[in-house]
Structure formats: C-alpha cells, structure tokens
Motif scaffolding. Structure first.
Motif, PDB file in Angstrom:
ATOM      1  N   PHE A   1      -5.909  -7.349  -5.645  1.00 34.32           N
ATOM      2  CA  PHE A   1      -5.997  -5.891  -5.545  1.00 34.32           C
ATOM      3  C   PHE A   1      -5.132  -5.280  -6.647  1.00 34.32           C
ATOM      4  CE2 PHE A   1      -6.570  -7.709  -1.356  1.00 34.32           C
ATOM      5  CZ  PHE A   1      -7.691  -7.053  -0.868  1.00 34.32           C
ATOM      6  N   ASN A   2      -5.771  -4.529  -7.532  1.00 34.67           N
ATOM      7  CA  ASN A   2      -5.064  -3.890  -8.637  1.00 34.67           C
ATOM      8  C   ASN A   2      -5.317  -2.387  -8.584  1.00 34.67           C
ATOM      9  OD1 ASN A   2      -3.714  -3.289 -11.014  1.00 34.67           O
ATOM     10  ND2 ASN A   2      -5.346  -4.047 -12.348  1.00 34.67           N
ATOM     11  N   ASN A   3      -4.343  -1.659  -7.995  1.00 35.42           N
ATOM     12  CA  ASN A   3      -4.459  -0.202  -7.836  1.00 35.42           C
ATOM     13  C   ASN A   3      -5.765   0.192  -7.134  1.00 35.42           C
ATOM     14  OD1 ASN A   3      -1.969   0.420  -9.070  1.00 35.42           O
ATOM     15  ND2 ASN A   3      -2.896   0.274 -11.109  1.00 35.42           N
TER      16      ASN A   3
ATOM     17  N   PRO B   1     -13.195  -0.256  -7.028  1.00 36.94           N
ATOM     18  CA  PRO B   1     -12.639  -0.658  -8.329  1.00 36.94           C
ATOM     19  C   PRO B   1     -11.254  -1.274  -8.148  1.00 36.94           C
ATOM     20  CG  PRO B   1     -13.580   1.554  -8.445  1.00 36.94           C
ATOM     21  CD  PRO B   1     -13.575   1.178  -6.996  1.00 36.94           C
ATOM     22  N   GLY B   2     -11.004  -2.355  -8.902  1.00 34.58           N
ATOM     23  CA  GLY B   2      -9.699  -3.003  -8.857  1.00 34.58           C
ATOM     24  C   GLY B   2      -9.654  -4.246  -7.999  1.00 34.58           C
ATOM     25  N   ILE B   3     -10.771  -4.591  -7.325  1.00 31.38           N
ATOM     26  CA  ILE B   3     -10.817  -5.821  -6.520  1.00 31.38           C
ATOM     27  C   ILE B   3     -11.449  -6.931  -7.347  1.00 31.38           C
ATOM     28  CG2 ILE B   3     -11.837  -6.963  -4.525  1.00 31.38           C
ATOM     29  CD1 ILE B   3     -11.548  -4.433  -2.966  1.00 31.38           C
ATOM     30  N   LYS B   4     -10.792  -8.078  -7.365  1.00 31.23           N
ATOM     31  CA  LYS B   4     -11.303  -9.249  -8.072  1.00 31.23           C
ATOM     32  C   LYS B   4     -11.299 -10.444  -7.132  1.00 31.23           C
ATOM     33  CE  LYS B   4     -10.522 -12.226 -12.094  1.00 31.23           C
ATOM     34  NZ  LYS B   4      -9.577 -12.586 -13.187  1.00 31.23           N
TER      35      LYS B   4
ATOM     36  N   ALA C   1       0.856  -1.185   0.000  1.00 28.58           N
ATOM     37  CA  ALA C   1       0.000   0.000   0.000  1.00 28.58           C
ATOM     38  C   ALA C   1       0.896   1.241   0.000  1.00 28.58           C
ATOM     39  CB  ALA C   1      -0.902   0.010   1.231  1.00 28.58           C
ATOM     40  N   GLU C   2       0.729   2.075  -1.023  1.00 32.78           N
ATOM     41  CA  GLU C   2       1.525   3.300  -1.148  1.00 32.78           C
ATOM     42  C   GLU C   2       0.624   4.513  -0.951  1.00 32.78           C
ATOM     43  OE1 GLU C   2       3.049   2.280  -5.125  1.00 32.78           O
ATOM     44  OE2 GLU C   2       5.063   2.348  -4.223  1.00 32.78           O
TER      45      GLU C   2
ATOM     46  N   ASP D   1      -0.923   7.995  -1.436  1.00 36.95           N
ATOM     47  CA  ASP D   1      -1.094   8.925  -2.553  1.00 36.95           C
ATOM     48  C   ASP D   1      -2.170   9.928  -2.161  1.00 36.95           C
ATOM     49  OD1 ASP D   1      -1.079  10.195  -5.018  1.00 36.95           O
ATOM     50  OD2 ASP D   1      -2.393   8.714  -5.968  1.00 36.95           O
ATOM     51  N   GLY D   2      -1.732  11.070  -1.611  1.00 41.72           N
ATOM     52  CA  GLY D   2      -2.688  12.064  -1.131  1.00 41.72           C
ATOM     53  C   GLY D   2      -3.459  11.550   0.069  1.00 41.72           C
ATOM     54  N   ASP D   3      -4.786  11.517  -0.040  1.00 43.40           N
ATOM     55  CA  ASP D   3      -5.626  11.053   1.060  1.00 43.40           C
ATOM     56  C   ASP D   3      -5.981   9.575   0.940  1.00 43.40           C
ATOM     57  OD1 ASP D   3      -5.712  13.576   2.217  1.00 43.40           O
ATOM     58  OD2 ASP D   3      -7.466  14.184   1.044  1.00 43.40           O
ATOM     59  N   ASP D   4      -5.319   8.876   0.011  1.00 48.35           N
ATOM     60  CA  ASP D   4      -5.611   7.457  -0.210  1.00 48.35           C
ATOM     61  C   ASP D   4      -4.334   6.629  -0.131  1.00 48.35           C
ATOM     62  OD1 ASP D   4      -8.286   8.034  -0.729  1.00 48.35           O
ATOM     63  OD2 ASP D   4      -7.983   8.133  -2.906  1.00 48.35           O
ATOM     64  N   TYR D   5      -4.533   5.340   0.167  1.00 52.19           N
ATOM     65  CA  TYR D   5      -3.511   4.335  -0.080  1.00 52.19           C
ATOM     66  C   TYR D   5      -3.873   3.636  -1.386  1.00 52.19           C
ATOM     67  CZ  TYR D   5      -1.839   4.674   4.755  1.00 52.19           C
ATOM     68  OH  TYR D   5      -1.321   5.121   5.946  1.00 52.19           O
ATOM     69  N   VAL D   6      -2.872   3.309  -2.181  1.00 49.71           N
ATOM     70  CA  VAL D   6      -3.077   2.534  -3.397  1.00 49.71           C
ATOM     71  C   VAL D   6      -2.538   1.127  -3.129  1.00 49.71           C
ATOM     72  CG1 VAL D   6      -2.593   2.316  -5.863  1.00 49.71           C
ATOM     73  CG2 VAL D   6      -2.876   4.589  -4.831  1.00 49.71           C
ATOM     74  N   VAL D   7      -3.428   0.154  -3.173  1.00 52.50           N
ATOM     75  CA  VAL D   7      -3.111  -1.206  -2.747  1.00 52.50           C
ATOM     76  C   VAL D   7      -2.967  -2.123  -3.948  1.00 52.50           C
ATOM     77  CG1 VAL D   7      -3.876  -3.182  -1.363  1.00 52.50           C
ATOM     78  CG2 VAL D   7      -4.356  -0.841  -0.582  1.00 52.50           C
ATOM     79  N   ASN D   8      -1.874  -2.902  -3.959  1.00 47.98           N
ATOM     80  CA  ASN D   8      -1.633  -3.904  -4.990  1.00 47.98           C
ATOM     81  C   ASN D   8      -1.127  -5.185  -4.347  1.00 47.98           C
ATOM     82  OD1 ASN D   8      -1.825  -2.681  -7.914  1.00 47.98           O
ATOM     83  ND2 ASN D   8      -0.864  -1.096  -6.648  1.00 47.98           N
TER      84      ASN D   8
END
Length: 392
Positions: free
Chosen positions: A215-217, A194-197, A143-144, A146-153
C-alpha cells in the motif's frame, strides 16, 4: 448427543444429494481443477449455492442465511465432501461478512452483503505483515486520517488469492500511543485503488496462492471503516474465531481418509494390500478416532453458534486438532506414495521424477506444513486455551 437423523433430516439429505448430482457436474469439476478457469468456476459454483439459498448457512436469515440447524449443516458438509464438491471461499462469506453484519453500519450491510452472497466481489484478508509473524497486534501498516479518507501505507503478506480479489479487509495502525492491541482500525479497501501492488509468492508446492500486498498512499474512504476508529482489535478477534473454526476441515479430512483407504486397498507391498499392513491400519485408526472426537466437538460448537453464541476458545481447539489431523493424513499419503513408487519400480513402470500419485501427495504435504501456522499458530492457540479455559 443424539445422532439419529429425523425424517426431516433424511429428507434434507436426499435434497442435498439431488442438488449435488444435478449441479456439481464433471464439466464444472474439470474447470475447478484448471487454474486458468478456476476463479470463474468457483464463482459459478457459489452462485448455484446462492440460487438455492445455501451459500451462507451460518449467516442470520435476515441477511440471507440458510437457517439450517447444526444437523443440516453437518449433513451438507458430509454430502459435499463425498462427491468432492468445493467449499466456498471463506474470506467473504465466512470471515468478513460476519464482521459486517455484526459491527458494520446499515449502509455497509446493504452495500456489501448482497454482493458477497452473489459472489460479485472476491475478498482477501490483510492481517499478517512482514516481520510480524503470529504477533498480529504488532502490525505496522499505517492509516492516517486526511479529510474524508484514510491514507494507508505499509504491506500485508501471505495474502491468499489477492491476485483474484476485488476487495481486501485490513487491520491498520491508527494510533501508536498505547498498547499494541489499541489503536488498530478495521478497513474495507477496494483492490482497484491507486497505490496497491500485488506481488506473487510462489509456495514450496510450486503454486501461486499467496501474495504480498503493498500500500503506497492508498486513499480509503472513512465510510469503509468498520465500527469505531482504534477499536478494530475487537472486530478482528471475532473474525478469527470464525476463521479458526473453518480451518478445522473435518469434512475434507473425512474425504481424504476415504480416498486413502481406497488407494491403500489397491497398492501392494510384499504381495498384500497396504491396507492390510498392521502398522498402517493402526496409524489410520488412530487418526480416525481423533477425527471422530473432533467432529463431535465441531457439532457442539455449531449447536452453540446456532443458539446465538459466538465461537470462543473452542475455535482454538478445533484449529489445533483439525490442522494436526490434516498433517497426519498428509504424512500417510506420503508414506503410501512411497509404497506406490516402490511397487512401480519393481515392475519397471515408475517415473522416479514423480508420477501423479506421488506428486499430488508431495504438493499437499508441503502446503499443509503451513496449516498449523496460518490463522494464528497452534502455539498461540494453546496460549488462548490456557488463558480463557484453564485460567492460567
């Protein structure tokens, strides 16, 4: 330990019996047994418990807990198991909720706890990962900020009931510079993001309870982080103690033994009921003795929890013995199904492809092999006990 029930406890037992008789109907049971209606039926059952104030017996009363004594908890679990009523789904009520009310912000408590109580949200657990096994601290899902969010991969695996879940609580890697236990963060993630499968995993029992979650972005608001960034290992350990205590399954094992005895009294071998076979009786008695000892250990843990203590290394002991006993009972069901099929074959009645009795025993046995692995393998639990109890 005084096991005599007081007048108040006896009155509570009668209240539990009356509640179960009224609410756990044959119609509800049939819907719980049907995979097409299971989720809705389970939610209905949990909401009946919530309406009664009983859905979260171990929560603090200020957050909606029942305020039960350990004895009341014990009474309810035994009465529930007697009629075959289901336990609550643990991921929301027994696992993430204690983390939220223990470490979460006031906003998180107000947002999530009422919805968990009313079963408005179905939760799943994002801990295990492909390639990590029981070494949870080696997780790679990243999780990185990015502003007020984490971007999870990344990906999680063996995720029970992810196909039903509205939310998933996840451990993610936010820093890789230190030891594995450092740099882990605890996130609450909306499964509609969006991005969860969700990829189904059909188990050896031929049932769909497990999944892989990719988890894709996936963007997760920082507001959904529990506690501090990089401190998630502390919260994860607290959750695992609650999970391992629940995995012990004492009430369910007692129900299985009662049903095993009943079935063994009806199945004949050599003209006598299997329950009269000395070897069968010895194996069953050995299991009952171990289960009784485990039950008293569980009561001691419940008493300590009720007094404000968190379950510690005792939860590992409960997990080890509880799952070993479950597997022993499942093996006895398999043995009994062999006698059953043999008796039917002699009478020309057996469907050797697998009748209901043997099929259910097979499914339970196969799925039960995982019990000593999930929630932290029993080998890992023995290491915990040796370190924190024995000081090795």
């Amino acid at each position: 330990m005084d096991t005599t029930l007081s007048a108040e406890d006896l009155a509570f037992r009668e209240e539990v019996r009356a509640f179960l008789t009224e609410t756990f109907t044959d119609e509800l049971k049939a819907r719980l047994d049907d995979k097409a209606t299971y989720k809705d039926a389970q939610i209905e059952w949990q909401r009946k418990l919530n309406d009664k104030g009983w859905v979260a017996p171990n929560w603090p009363t200020q957050y909606g807990g029942a305020g039960w004594t350990p004895t009341q908890n014990y009474i309810y679990e035994n009465e529930r198991s007697l009629v075959g009523a289901p336990d609550t789904i643990p991921f929301g009520l027994s696992m993430v909720a204690p983390v939220i009310y223990g470490f979460g912000s006031e906003e998180q408590k107000q947002k999530f706890l009422p919805r968990i109580l009313n079963s408005d949200d179905w939760w799943c657990q994002g801990y295990s990962e492909p390639g990590s096994g029981s070494d949870l601290a080696s997780l790679k899902t990243k999780a990185e900020l990015d502003g007020d969010d984490y971007v999870v991969n990344g990906a999680k695996i063996w995720t029970t009931y992810a196909q039903y879940a509205d939310w998933i609580f996840c451990l993610v890697r936010t820093d890789s510079s230190g030891k594995n236990q450092d740099g882990i963060t605890f996130l609450l993630i909306d499964m509609k993001s969006p991005g969860i499968k969700v990829n189904p995993i059909i188990g050896i029992d031929n049932r769909h309870t497990l999944n892989e979650v990719e988890f894709n972005n996936v963007r997760v608001p920082v507001a959904n982080r529990i506690g501090e960034q990089d401190k998630g290992w502390t919260y994860a350990k607290a959750l695992l103690q609650h999970e391992r205590t629940a995995i012990a399954g004492v009430a369910e094992s007692k129900r299985q033994i009662r049903e095993l005895k009943s079935a063994a009294a009806e199945i004949l071998s050599g003209g006598k009921a299997i329950i009269e076979d000395p070897a069968f009786r010895k194996n069953l008695t050995d299991i009952e003795v171990e289960l009784m000892a485990l039950e008293y250990t569980e009561l001691r843990v419940l008493a300590a929890t009720a007094s404000g203590s968190a379950p510690g290394a005792e939860s590992s002991l409960l997990k080890i013995k509880g799952t070993e006993i479950q597997q022993s009972i499942q093996k006895m069901w398999m043995d009994l199904s062999g006698y059953h099929m043999g008796a039917q074959a002699l009478q020309g009645e057996a469907d050797l492809s697998g009748h209901d009795f043997a099929n259910e025993a097979r499914i339970s046995y196969m799925y039960g092999r995982a019990a000593t692995v999930y929630g932290g393998s029993n080998e890992v639990q023995k290491n915990i006990i040796s370190k924190f109890v024995l000081g090795l």
